[in-house]
Scaffold this active site. Sequence first.
Site: not given
Length: 1354
Positions: A827, A905, A1286
Amino acid sequence: MEGTQQTGSAMHTNGTTADPETGSGSRSDELIFFVNGKKIVEKNPDPEMTLLTYLRRQLALTGTKLGCAEGGCGACTVMVSRYQAPARRLLHHAVNACLAPLCSLHLVAVTTVEGIGSVARKLHPVQERISLAHGSQCGFCTPGIVMSMYALLRNNATPKMADVEEAFQGNLCRCTGYRPILDGFRTMTKDGGGCCGGRGRGQGCCMTNGKEADEVSTLFNASDFTPFDPTQEVIFPPELMALSKGQRSQTLCFRGDRTTWIQPGNLDQFLELKWKHPDSKVVVGNTEVGIEVKFKNMVYPVILAPAFIPELNAVTHTDDGIEFGAACTLSHMGAVLRKEVETLPQHQTQVYLAILEQLHWFAGAQIRNVAAIGGNIMTASPISDLNPVFMATGCRLTLMDKEGCRVVRMDDGFFTGYRKTIVRPQEVLVSVHVPHSKRTQFVSAFKLSRRREDDISIVTAAMSVTFSPQTNVVEELMLSYGGMAASTQLATETAKRLRGRSWGEELLQDACSSLAEEMTLDPSAPGGMVTYRRTLALSLFYKFYLTVLQKLRLQGVSVEEAGPECQSAIQEFRPETASSVQLYQAVPEGQSQDDVVGRPMMHLSAMKQATGEAVYCDDMPLYENELYLALITSSKAHATIRSVDVSEAERCPGFVCCVFAEDVPGSNATGAIVHDETVLADGKVTCVGHIIGAVVADTQLHAQRAAKAVRVQYEELQPIVTIQEAIAAQSFYHPIRTIQKGNMEAGFKQADHILEGEMHIGGQEHFYLETNVTLAVPRGEDGEMELFVSTQAPTKTQAVVAEVLDVPVNRVVVRVKRMGGGFGGKESRTTILSSVVAVAANKLKRPVRCMLDRDEDMLITGGRHPFYGTYKVGFLSSGKVVALDVSYYSNVGNSLDLSLSIMERALFHMENSYSVANVRGRGFLCRTNLPSNTAFRGFGGPQGMMIAESWMTDVAQTLGRSTEEVRRLNLYQEGELTPYNQVLDRLTLDRCWDECLSRSGYEQRRAAIDLHNRQNRWTKRGLAVVPTKFGISFTATFLNQAGALVHIYTDGSVLLTHGGTEMGQGLHTKMVQVASRVLGIPCSKIHISETSTNTVPNTSPTAASASSDLNGAAVQNACAVLVKRLEPYRTRNPTGSWEDWVKAAYFDRVNLSANGFFKTPDLGYDFNSNSGRVFNYFTNGVACSEVEIDCLTGAHKNLSTTIVMDVGHSLNPAIDIGQVEGAFMQGLGLFTLEELQYSPEGVLLTRGPGSYKIPAFGDIPTQLTVSLLRDAPNDKAIFASKAVGEPPLFLASSVFFAIKDAISAARAESGLSGPFRLDSPASTERIRIACSDRFTKLCPPAEAGTFRPWSVQV
C-alpha cells in the site's frame, strides 16, 4: 541439508588434469539438456547460474517464479526427468529451480508449467482442477503447486491423499488457506480422503441433517473436470534417451568467471581431483552451497559434482545393515528403508523407523529429491535432523582418498566444532552404513520446530537403549542431541550414569537431573529459546522413557506401571487428512443463468495463473537497453555515514553507475502522509535496511555483486529497538490518541472486581509470494516516465515518483496488471523501491528494473506493528464488564508511514464485540530504529481486538466461569453505542454466535474435551469461541471514493477499468460480475486489462476491505449511464442482440464510453468531540476452534474450526469463502506461528522461509467448516454484499484462546489456576514454558539483565 564436502580440482573429458585456478586447459564442455521437449545445447554454461535464472532470462519461460531463492516456498518448482540406463527406468522428480545449478542438468529433461498445458492449447487436468476448484487467488504460487502435483502423478498416477499432502510439504501459499487446492486435487486420488463436503450427499453423509432448503455446499462440480489419463503425458525425449544410453563415464568441465564446475566421470578421477585441490566444494543437491553462495557471498573457485558416480549411489545390503552411497538422495534413502521395514523382522528395523520419522519432516519433497545423505553429514549442521540418529545408533562412515580408505564411527569424536568434522580435506565420504537394530534395542527420534512441515529444527534428538536380554537393565545407552551445542552432542555423562540401572522411575529422576546439568546452554546462545531448549532435552527423554517402558512390557519384561493417563505422551503425530464444508445461500429462484452475481464463479485469471501465462511485473520481456538495479542498504540501526567507497563496485563486471541522494532531481524527502523519511539516506541512517543508494548494472547478478562490494563506514549512535526501550526514553510520535466514553471513576466503583493485565503481540511479515518489483521506462520527452509496479496504490506511486523527479504528476504513468499478493504490504511501502528505480532510470535515460530478493524485501519493507497493551478492567460477579481502561503501544519504526491511522483503527476496535459502558483507550506510537512498520490486513484491528479478548479471558478465569458464557453475556445488542458513539444497526453478532455454536457442536465438544483432559496428563485439549466486529470504511474520510471507466466497442465487447488493483482477492472478477449484471451481458464479453493512472485518476489504495464496495458502485454507476444511452435502441429493437443495439447506437453517434464515480455517504469522525460516523457498516463473524497441545513439547494440532461469517449477500461465494479461509490462515500464522526475531542491535534475524514460518498445508484445521450467514442483506453496499478481505483474520484468535484453554488444563495438573499471561504468537516455546511442571522447574531461566539475549521482543 546437502551434498557438501571439502574437496578439489578439475579434469577434462579425456581424463587429463587441468588447473582451473590458472585457467589453463580446454574450454568448457557442451551442456546438453531438454526443456519441455526442446533440445538445448549450451556452449558456455555459467556454473553460478541457476536453472530458474536460465529459464526466465535465457528461455523467457516466466511461468516458473522466484519466491525466495532458498528452496523454502516451492514457487520455482519444476520437474526434472532422467533416464537411468543401468536400471532401464525413468526417474521424475520435483525440484527447486532456484537452487538447481544449470551445470547439474547434463542429459536431463526439464518440464516447466508451460510444458504441460496452456489456455490456448489445452489445460492439463492438474491445471484445470486447481483453477475450477478456486485454488488460485494471486496465482504466484500456483505454477509451483501445479508442478509438485504433476511430478507426483508422473510417478504415481493414483496417489493417496497422504501422498498429495507429502508432495506439498515444500510449497507455500499465502492467499488461499490451502483448502481449495487440496479439494481440487482430492478428486485425483484413489481414496478421496476425508469428508465429502456434502458433494456426495445421500444416506450416511454427515451433512444430510440440518441443512436449509436454499443452502448450497458445492463450490465446483467435479463432473466438469476433464478425466485424467496418464497415458497421454508428454513422452521423455527419444533423443535424450539415446544419448543417456550411449553415455560413457566421462568427466565434464564447465568454466565461469569465478567458478569452474567439474563432474568427475568415476571415483578414481574424483579422488585424484580431491587430492590435488582439497579446498574445493563437493555439490550434489546444492541445497547448502547454493544458500552459502546466495546469502553468505561465498565464492568457490572449484566445485566438484560427483552425483552420478556409481559407487556413491550404490545401496548395498549387508548382514548387519545397509550401506548407502554418500550421493544417494534422501528420497531414495527413504524409499529403500520403507521397503526394508516391510520385509525385515520388526526388531531389526528400529533404526530405520527412526530415520524415516526424521525424513518425513525433513524439508520438502523438492529438497529431499536432490539433497544427499553425505551432504547432510558433512555440512555438520548443529541442528541436523539425521546426524543425531546416525550418532546414537553408531553408523559407520567409509572415507577414501587416493592413498586408501578408512572406516570411522559417528561418535562423540566425529564432530570437532561448529560445522567441522574429523574428515581430512583430501578425503571423500563414500558411504554410510546404517545398522540393523538388535532384539533388545529400542530407538526413537524426535524433532521440534516452529512448524511441523519443512522447518529447521529447534532441538532434534535420537535415543537408543539396549537391555540385557529378558531384563530391564540398561546395557548400552546413547542420547544424541542437535540444537544443544555448536555441533551434534552425545550426553555421555548421563549415559554413563544410567548404564547397569533398571529402567524405572528412579532412573528417570536421575536422568533428568543429569541432563539438566549436562545439556546446558549459554543464555546468549545463537537461536535463543535457551530455557525451552534445555527443557526439551528432558521432556524428550521422558517421552523416550515412556516409549521404552511400553515396549518392554509388550516383550513380557516386568517393568513399573506408568499409568494410562501418560500414554498420550508417546503417541507419534500423524496428521489426519483434512476435511471441509463450505455453506452459502443459493441465488433466488428465477435468477437468470446469465446473471452471475451470487454464484461461485472462478477467478478470471485462474487458468492463466495455473499455466504460467499470467504476466506479473517481472515476467515482462526485457527491454533492449534495459539495466538492473540493486540496493545498498544500511547494516546499522542508528548511525551517521562517515564514508561510502564504491571503488570495488566500479571494477565489477557489468557495472554502469551508482545512485545516491545527490542524484535525486526533486525532493529527497518522502513519506506516506508526513515527509519524515528519505528516498536515499542523506548522511544518516535510522534503521538496518535504510536505503543508502543503489548500483545499476547490465544484469541482476552483476548489480547485486557490485552492491555487495560497496563499503560504508559508520559512526554508530544508540538505537531504540523495543517498545519498552521507547517507553523508557519517552520516544513517541504525536499525537497520542484517546477515545473515552462514560464515567471511568463511577464504572470502577460499580465493579465487584478489578483486574489488571498486559500482553505483547508480535509483528508479522506480509510474505506475499511476489516480492516488491518495479520497472521504470523513461519515455524520452517532457520528463515522461512509465512505471510497471507491483503496488496496491498506483496513484500514490505516481505522486511520489513525480515529486522525486520534480515533474508534474501528469508526466508519470503507473500501470499494475496484477500482484502476487499484497495484504497491505504494497500500500505505502512500495514507493521506497519505485522512487529509487525511477531516479536511476531518469539519470541514465534507460529502462531500469528491480525485483527485491526475499531477504531484502523482509529487511527493508516493514510489516505488521508489534503491539504492547496494558489494561485495567472492572466487572461484576456475573461477568458483566462495566469499566475498561486500556493503553496501546505500537512499535512504529523509523518513520510514521500509516501508523497513526493503524493506531486509530486499533482504538476503534478496542472493545471488539462487547458493550462496555465506561471505557477509555489511549494509543502511543513508539518511535524506534526499526524499518517502518506499515499496513497489514486488519490494519491495527486485530491487535486492538486481541487485547480485548485477553482481558475477557482474564475476567472469566478470575470468576472461574467459562469464557464462552462471559463473552456471550457481554456481546453487543442491536441499537447500542460503540465507544466512538456509533449506533449499531442491523447487528448480526448474536445470529453468527448461535449458528457457530450449533454448527460446531459446541456442547458435545466441550464435554468430550473435559473427558480427554481428565484421562490424559501430557496432552490437553482446548476450545474457544471468539467473535469479531470489523468496521468497514477508510478511517481517512477522503479515501472513501472510487472511479471507473467503461468502453463499449462496436463489436459489443466491453473494456472495463476501475481504480482497484488485483492482488488475488478476486476484485476484477467481482467487478466483471457487477458490470455483467448491470449491462445484462455475459461476463465473456467484458475484459479488464489492468489498473493504470491514465485511465482512472486519483484512486484510493486497494485496501481497507472496501474496494468491492467503492469500485463496484463506481462500475455500477458507469454501466447504468451506458444502459440508459442504449435504452432507446433496445426499445426500438426488442428482439435484437446486444451487438445490434451497440452498432445502432454507434451509427447514431452515441457516446459508448462512460466514467463512473462513487463516494460513501455520511462519513466523518472527530476525535476531539468523539462524534461523527466512523464506519459505513460492520462485517461480523464468529469462530469456534478446538486444539490439542503436547504439554511436553509445546507443539499443537488444530483439530477443528467452524466459522460463521456475515458477508451480506455474497457477490461470489467461492471468492468470499476463499477470502475467509485465506484470512483465517494468515491470522493463524499471526497468533500461533510467525515470529520476527530481532537482535538487540535492531538487526532482523529472520529473513526468509528458512527461519520465518508461515502456515503450511499441514496447519489447516483437520475439520474446517465455513458458513456464510443466510438472509442478511446489507443495504449499504453493492447488491447487498459486505466487505470480506480483512474481517475474518481475527477469527484465528479462536485457535490462540483454545490453546490458552488447553494450557489452563495443563497448569491445573500442577496446581496453578487463575489468569496468566500468554503473549502472541502462542509458539511452541511459549506453550511449553506456560505448561509449568517438574521438567520446567529443573531448567530455570537466567536472570534478566545478566546476559545479552540473542533476540529481543520488539
